[in-house]
Design an enzyme around this catalytic site. Structure first.
Site, PDB file in Angstrom:
ATOM      1  N   ASP A 147       0.871  -1.181   0.000  1.00  0.00           N
ATOM      2  CA  ASP A 147       0.000   0.000   0.000  1.00  0.00           C
ATOM      3  C   ASP A 147       0.903   1.224   0.000  1.00  0.00           C
ATOM      4  O   ASP A 147       2.110   1.136   0.247  1.00  0.00           O
ATOM      5  CB  ASP A 147      -0.900   0.002   1.249  1.00  0.00           C
ATOM      6  CG  ASP A 147      -1.761   1.253   1.330  1.00  0.00           C
ATOM      7  OD1 ASP A 147      -2.378   1.623   0.318  1.00  0.00           O
ATOM      8  OD2 ASP A 147      -1.804   1.895   2.393  1.00  0.00           O
ATOM      9  N   SER A 148       0.282   2.374  -0.247  1.00  0.00           N
ATOM     10  CA  SER A 148       1.041   3.623  -0.211  1.00  0.00           C
ATOM     11  C   SER A 148       1.529   3.928   1.214  1.00  0.00           C
ATOM     12  O   SER A 148       2.392   4.772   1.391  1.00  0.00           O
ATOM     13  CB  SER A 148       0.162   4.760  -0.696  1.00  0.00           C
ATOM     14  OG  SER A 148      -1.008   4.831   0.097  1.00  0.00           O
ATOM     15  N   CYS A 179      -4.352  -1.103  -2.052  1.00  0.00           N
ATOM     16  CA  CYS A 179      -4.513   0.347  -2.195  1.00  0.00           C
ATOM     17  C   CYS A 179      -5.427   0.554  -3.398  1.00  0.00           C
ATOM     18  O   CYS A 179      -5.153   0.024  -4.485  1.00  0.00           O
ATOM     19  CB  CYS A 179      -3.141   0.969  -2.453  1.00  0.00           C
ATOM     20  SG  CYS A 179      -3.201   2.721  -2.865  1.00  0.00           S
ATOM     21  N   GLU A 218      -5.405   8.778   9.678  1.00  0.00           N
ATOM     22  CA  GLU A 218      -4.015   8.671  10.132  1.00  0.00           C
ATOM     23  C   GLU A 218      -3.804   9.402  11.458  1.00  0.00           C
ATOM     24  O   GLU A 218      -2.950   9.041  12.256  1.00  0.00           O
ATOM     25  CB  GLU A 218      -3.064   9.200   9.060  1.00  0.00           C
ATOM     26  CG  GLU A 218      -3.089   8.301   7.851  1.00  0.00           C
ATOM     27  CD  GLU A 218      -1.921   8.494   6.900  1.00  0.00           C
ATOM     28  OE1 GLU A 218      -1.085   9.373   7.145  1.00  0.00           O
ATOM     29  OE2 GLU A 218      -1.892   7.754   5.906  1.00  0.00           O
ATOM     30  N   CYS A 257     -11.417   3.284  -0.435  1.00  0.00           N
ATOM     31  CA  CYS A 257     -10.080   3.728  -0.020  1.00  0.00           C
ATOM     32  C   CYS A 257      -9.773   2.962   1.248  1.00  0.00           C
ATOM     33  O   CYS A 257     -10.638   2.838   2.128  1.00  0.00           O
ATOM     34  CB  CYS A 257     -10.070   5.231   0.255  1.00  0.00           C
ATOM     35  SG  CYS A 257      -8.534   5.792   1.031  1.00  0.00           S
ATOM     36  N   HIS A 305      -8.174   3.513   3.809  1.00  0.00           N
ATOM     37  CA  HIS A 305      -8.202   4.218   5.098  1.00  0.00           C
ATOM     38  C   HIS A 305      -9.612   4.324   5.678  1.00  0.00           C
ATOM     39  O   HIS A 305      -9.790   4.451   6.886  1.00  0.00           O
ATOM     40  CB  HIS A 305      -7.682   5.654   4.939  1.00  0.00           C
ATOM     41  CG  HIS A 305      -6.198   5.769   4.898  1.00  0.00           C
ATOM     42  ND1 HIS A 305      -5.441   5.254   3.882  1.00  0.00           N
ATOM     43  CD2 HIS A 305      -5.328   6.362   5.750  1.00  0.00           C
ATOM     44  CE1 HIS A 305      -4.169   5.529   4.102  1.00  0.00           C
ATOM     45  NE2 HIS A 305      -4.075   6.192   5.227  1.00  0.00           N
TER      46      HIS A 305
HETATM   47  N1  DGL Z   1      -4.421   3.742   0.390  1.00  0.00           N
HETATM   48  C1  DGL Z   1      -4.915   4.719  -0.532  1.00  0.00           C
HETATM   49  C2  DGL Z   1      -6.131   4.158  -1.281  1.00  0.00           C
HETATM   50  O1  DGL Z   1      -6.711   3.153  -0.926  1.00  0.00           O
HETATM   51  C3  DGL Z   1      -5.261   6.023   0.146  1.00  0.00           C
HETATM   52  C4  DGL Z   1      -4.087   6.808   0.616  1.00  0.00           C
HETATM   53  C5  DGL Z   1      -3.272   7.457  -0.493  1.00  0.00           C
HETATM   54  O2  DGL Z   1      -3.757   8.398  -1.127  1.00  0.00           O
HETATM   55  O3  DGL Z   1      -2.177   6.992  -0.707  1.00  0.00           O
HETATM   56  O4  DGL Z   1      -6.526   4.752  -2.263  1.00  0.00           O
END
Ligand code: DGL
Length: 279
Positions: A11-12, A74, A158, A190, A192
Site C-alpha cells: 500500500d502507499s 490500495c 491517520e 479507499c 483508510h
Molecule cells: N491507500 C490509498 C487508497 O486506498 C489512500 C491513501 C493514499 O492516497 O495513498 O486509495
C-alpha cells in the site's frame, strides 16, 4: 501439498493494513509480507504514471521476497496500475476494486450505489466501470452510481480522529450529495476509510450498507489460493513481516490502531526507488 511462501501485500502507507487484517482473518495460516510506501504517500494525489512506477517498484520488492501472490491493498494503485502489474507479475495479483464492486452489486436493493474514494481513484472512473460491468454480468438494470472524493478522510484516519466531531462534520459535508441521492449501498473505496466507518454509518443512516473492500478482497485471496493450489496447510505460526520506506518506529506507532490485534514489530526500513522500471 502445502505452499509456505508468504503473500505479499503493498500500500502507499498504512491504509492497506485494514486489508491485511482481513486477510489474516480469512486465511490465518498464511504468512504475509507487508510493504508500506510511507515515504512516498499519498498516492491519491499523484499522477497515473507515478503511481504505476511506484507500484511496479513495490511489486519487484515483494517478488524478491519469494511471495506466491501479490495483493494491491490500495485502491489508487489498483485503479491506476493493476493492468500493468498483472502484465509484468511472476505471480497472481489481486486488486481491491473488482471484489468491492461485486459485493456492492449484490447488496443494493434500489440500484443506487455510492463510491467514496481518493481524488485519483474517482478520476480514473475505474470503480464506476467495475460496478457497471459487474451489474451487467449479474443482469441488474437501472444501476445508478454516485462518486464522491473524500480526501480529508485519509488525514483523519491517520491522525486517529475516527470518532470525533471534526470527523462527523467532515463526513456530513462530503456525504451530503450521496444522502440526497438516496444511495442504499456505499463502497469505502479507499483503504483508510473503514477506520471511519462508525461515523460514516451514522451520517448515512443505519439502513445504508457500507462495503469494506478489504473484507471482499480477503475472500478473493482465499478462493484464489484454493484455485491455484497454493494454500498453506502448515500448523506453524505464519511469518508476518513488515517493511516501510519511512521510519519503522513511526510506522509501528501509526499502524497499531489500524491493525488492532497482531501489532507490527520488528518493522524494517526499505526503499523501492532503487528498482529501475520503465513505464
Ligand atoms: N491507500 C490509498 C487508497 O486506498 C489512500 C491513501 C493514499 O492516497 O495513498 O486509495
Amino acid at each position: 501439498m502445502t505452499d509456505k511462501r508468504p503473500i505479499g501485500v503493498f500500500d502507499s502507507g498504512i491504509g492497506g493494513l485494514t486489508v491485511l487484517r482481513e486477510i489474516w482473518e480469512a486465511v490465518p495460516q498464511e504468512g504475509t509480507v507487508y510493504f508500506g510506501d510511507n515515504s512516498r504517500t499519498p498516492y491519491g494525489t499523484k499522477s497515473r504514471s507515478t503511481v504505476i512506477k511506484y507500484s511496479l517498484q513495490n511489486m519487484k520488492f515483494l517478488e524478491s521476497k519469494d511471495v506466491k501472490m501479490i495483493v494491491v491493498a490500495c485502491n489508487t494503485a489498483s485503479a491506476y496500475a493493476y493492468e500493468e502489474l498483472k502484465k509484468r507479475a511472476k505471480v497472481p495479483v489481486v486488486e481491491v476494486v473488482t471484489p468491492g464492486a461485486d459485493v456492492a452489486c449484490r447488496a443494493t436493493k434500489n440500484g443506487k450505489i455510492g463510491i467514496i474514494a481518493t481524488k485519483a481513484t474517482v478520476s480514473t472512473g475505474v470503480y464506476k466501470a467495475a460496478v457497471e460491468k459487474r451489474a451487467a454480468e449479474l443482469g441488474l438494470e437501472n444501476i445508478e452510481i454516485f462518486q464522491q472524493a473524500c480526501p480529508l478522510f485519509v488525514s483523519l484516519a491517520e491522525e486517529g480522529w475516527w470518532n470525533t466531531e471534526v470527523a462527523r462534520l467532515t463526513a456530513e459535508e462530503y456525504l451530503k450529495p450521496l444522502k440526497e441521492a438516496h444511495v442504499d449501498t456505499l463502497v469505502m473505496a479507499c483503504t483508510h476509510y473503514p477506520l471511519l466507518s462508525k461515523v460514516i454509518q451514522e451520517v448515512m443512516g443505519e439502513d445504508v450498507v457500507l462495503i469494506n473492500t478489504g473484507e471482499a478482497t480477503a475472500k478473493v485471496v482465499k478462493e484464489l489460493l484454493a484455485k491455484e493450489g497454493t494454500a498453506s496447510e502448515s500448523l506453524e505460526s505464519p511469518v508476518r513481516e513488515f517493511y516501510t520506506s519511512d521510519e519503522p518506529a513511526l510506522f509501528e506507532q501509526v499502524a497499531t490502531p489500524f491493525l488492532g490485534a497482531g501489532l507490527p514489530s520488528g518493522t524494517k526500513h526499505f526503499t523501492t526507488d532503487r528498482y529501475e522500471v520503465t513505464v
